[in-house]
Design an enzyme around this catalytic site. Sequence first.
Site, PDB file in Angstrom:
ATOM      1  N   ASP A 193       4.707 -11.839 -19.383  1.00 15.08           N
ATOM      2  CA  ASP A 193       4.676 -13.251 -19.629  1.00 15.08           C
ATOM      3  C   ASP A 193       5.535 -13.669 -20.574  1.00 15.08           C
ATOM      4  OD1 ASP A 193       3.408 -14.179 -17.303  1.00 15.08           O
ATOM      5  OD2 ASP A 193       1.685 -13.582 -17.843  1.00 15.08           O
ATOM      6  N   GLU A 243       1.099 -13.684 -25.131  1.00 18.61           N
ATOM      7  CA  GLU A 243       2.162 -13.668 -24.097  1.00 18.61           C
ATOM      8  C   GLU A 243       2.802 -14.943 -23.933  1.00 18.61           C
ATOM      9  OE1 GLU A 243      -0.083 -12.707 -20.302  1.00 18.61           O
ATOM     10  OE2 GLU A 243      -1.670 -14.052 -20.830  1.00 18.61           O
ATOM     11  N   HIS A 274       0.660  -1.277  -0.016  1.00 17.72           N
ATOM     12  CA  HIS A 274      -0.119   0.065   0.104  1.00 17.72           C
ATOM     13  C   HIS A 274       0.711   1.147   0.122  1.00 17.72           C
ATOM     14  CE1 HIS A 274      -3.576  -2.064  -0.021  1.00 17.72           C
ATOM     15  NE2 HIS A 274      -3.323  -2.623   1.055  1.00 17.72           N
ATOM     16  N   CYS A 287       0.468  -4.624 -23.765  1.00 24.27           N
ATOM     17  CA  CYS A 287       0.118  -4.134 -22.404  1.00 24.27           C
ATOM     18  C   CYS A 287       0.870  -4.419 -21.235  1.00 24.27           C
ATOM     19  CB  CYS A 287      -1.351  -4.490 -22.108  1.00 24.27           C
ATOM     20  SG  CYS A 287      -1.507  -6.656 -22.298  1.00 24.27           S
TER      21      CYS A 287
HETATM   22  C1  PEP Z   1       1.681  -9.576 -19.417  1.00 27.47           C
HETATM   23  O1  PEP Z   1       1.846 -10.789 -18.967  1.00 27.47           O
HETATM   24  O2  PEP Z   1       2.425  -9.138 -19.744  1.00 27.47           O
HETATM   25  C2  PEP Z   1       0.431  -8.820 -18.729  1.00 27.47           C
HETATM   26  C3  PEP Z   1       0.129  -7.756 -19.290  1.00 27.47           C
HETATM   27  O3  PEP Z   1      -0.504  -9.435 -17.867  1.00 27.47           O
HETATM   28  P1  PEP Z   1      -0.095  -9.669 -16.369  1.00 27.47           P
HETATM   29  O4  PEP Z   1       1.008  -8.763 -15.829  1.00 27.47           O
HETATM   30  O5  PEP Z   1      -1.361  -9.469 -15.512  1.00 27.47           O
HETATM   31  O6  PEP Z   1       0.350 -11.262 -16.349  1.00 27.47           O
HETATM   32 MG    MG Z   2       0.270 -12.094 -18.262  1.00 24.23          MG
END
Ligand code: PEP
Ligand code: MG
Length: 581
Positions: free
Chosen positions: A466, A442, A191, A513
């Site tokens: 990932d 990923e 936090h 992302c």
């Molecule tokens: C990723 O794997 O890059 C992703 C955006 O998802 P997470 O970090 O939630 O696994």
């Molecule tokens: Mg991921």
Amino acid sequence: MRILKGIAVSDGVAVGPAFVYRVQEAAGAGPDRRAATGEAARAAFAEAVEAVRDGLRALRERAAAAAGSEEAAIFDAHLLMLEDPLLAEEVERRLREGRPLGAAVEEAIDALAAMLAALDDPYMRQRAADVRDVGAQLLRAIRGAAAGAAFEGLARPSVVVAEDLTPSDTVSLPREYVRAIVTEAGGPTSHTAILARAMGVPAVVGAGAGLLDLAEGRLLAVDAREGVVYIDPDEATLERLAQAQRAEAGAAARRAALRALPAETVDGFRVELAANLGHPAEADAAVAQGAEGVGLFRTEFLFLDRAEPPTEDEQAAAYREVLERMGARPVIFRTLDVGGDKPLPFLPVEAEANPFLGYRAIRLLLDRPEIFQTQLRALMRAALGRLTERGEPQARIMFPMVATLDDVRACRRAFEEAWRAVAGSGDRDVERSRPLFGIMVEIPAAALMMDVLAREIDFASIGTNDLTQYTLAVDRTNPRVAARADTLDPAIVRLMHRAIAACREAGTWVGVCGEAGGDPAAIPFFVAAGVDELSMSPGRLPAAKERVRSLDRRELARRLEAALQAGTAEEVRRIFDVGSA
Ligand code: PEP
Ligand code: MG
């Protein structure tokens, strides 16, 4: 001068006197009920829960007004924990055994916190601190004590030093006097970290035991870019940090001036900049930072910390809230991404030797259609009738951990089944808002097969976290190998380039992302490769826009060629080091 090294969780530089925060308590606001047993204990427990609930609601209001929605959401989580039937059961079981109320509550909290602390997932482990925070409030109510005015002595701009900060501590923090936060404990998802980023103050956590005594009354300099804390800094350090502060202030002013301008390269290539969110309450801050949409909405928050899965209505209300708060901007919702590393109480999965390679995300949900369909229907109900300004569906649904064409098709079948249930035969208006269908890229297999997969999807988004973990075989939660997890490793650059090129060839929209999407060092590569969107933590958006606007894609083409021939991550970084953002 002494130097301590911790984890940087909120960027920036600050200098100031240490304010050492220690939990204090004012005594004697009511009777002490710790020794109560039997019925008297049950009544006292119910009263204490009631009192803490009122207190949490008040804190949530104050947090929303003072710090914004992200922090307020923490108290929603605390309310859920307070009302968790498991807590009541654990206390009741001990009361039945004849334990006095104080001991029963203390032991129940210990048991729940230990359960969370034993989990593999660092996020869940840190939720143990939340359980203890709620437990401390309950015990305080049972003891009849009132919370002390812990920050009473904080009356000038200071570096706040603490063992760790709980959400309820931080609401009473006089923000105007906080230059930086340094804690002995805590990690990147604690936090303290969330709070510091929300307040925009530099923070270093996990600086080590003994910090509180060391720092008492001293001058501190915090370099949260590097995760370093200087105790009694020397002149040279102070001068270096003062220079960095001036540069930062200049950069912030420059970026603020770009607020209304598009993220467009010098030669007119437009990239959408979007936010990664994990709670509906974070949407407002994302829009304020200039998000043009949500590139990744992680839906896990609805499912964690509870004994029963959320209902379709509850989910639909939460997803609708995100869409409403984002105005007519597009939102990509990711379906539930849990499994061996993030187990849910209502979805027990046996412990696995390799949870990241195991039974998780769609692999699990395709076997649990009641949960999968409920989530898909809730998403689609929230999406009905909602369009972007361009008249496209506002909601997009993205499936994590897709590896093969069979995975794509299985997800597609689940998607179509849910749409039929929600839209029926559907009139034209309903059909226009039908969510787009997409996958996360990923897993290396999906990246390699993108030319084939692209034909059967509406969009793709590269999950660099990932993808890096799986390509380099580096467990993203293992600090011993963390330094090897470089998304700009040439192997990953080649893989991402191939996937992006396949999407472009097929005319399939492609975004990014993972964390690298907001990394100024990686942005030139993504722009050169031609992604449609970059999605990131909202706080990184202004710097990312500045970065994109400084680039020229014609010039980047040559660098991209070179990067695809590079041998090391360092070479790739050098190739894309196109001036500072
Ligand atoms: C990723 O794997 O890059 C992703 C955006 O998802 P997470 O970090 O939630 O696994
Ligand atoms: Mg991921």
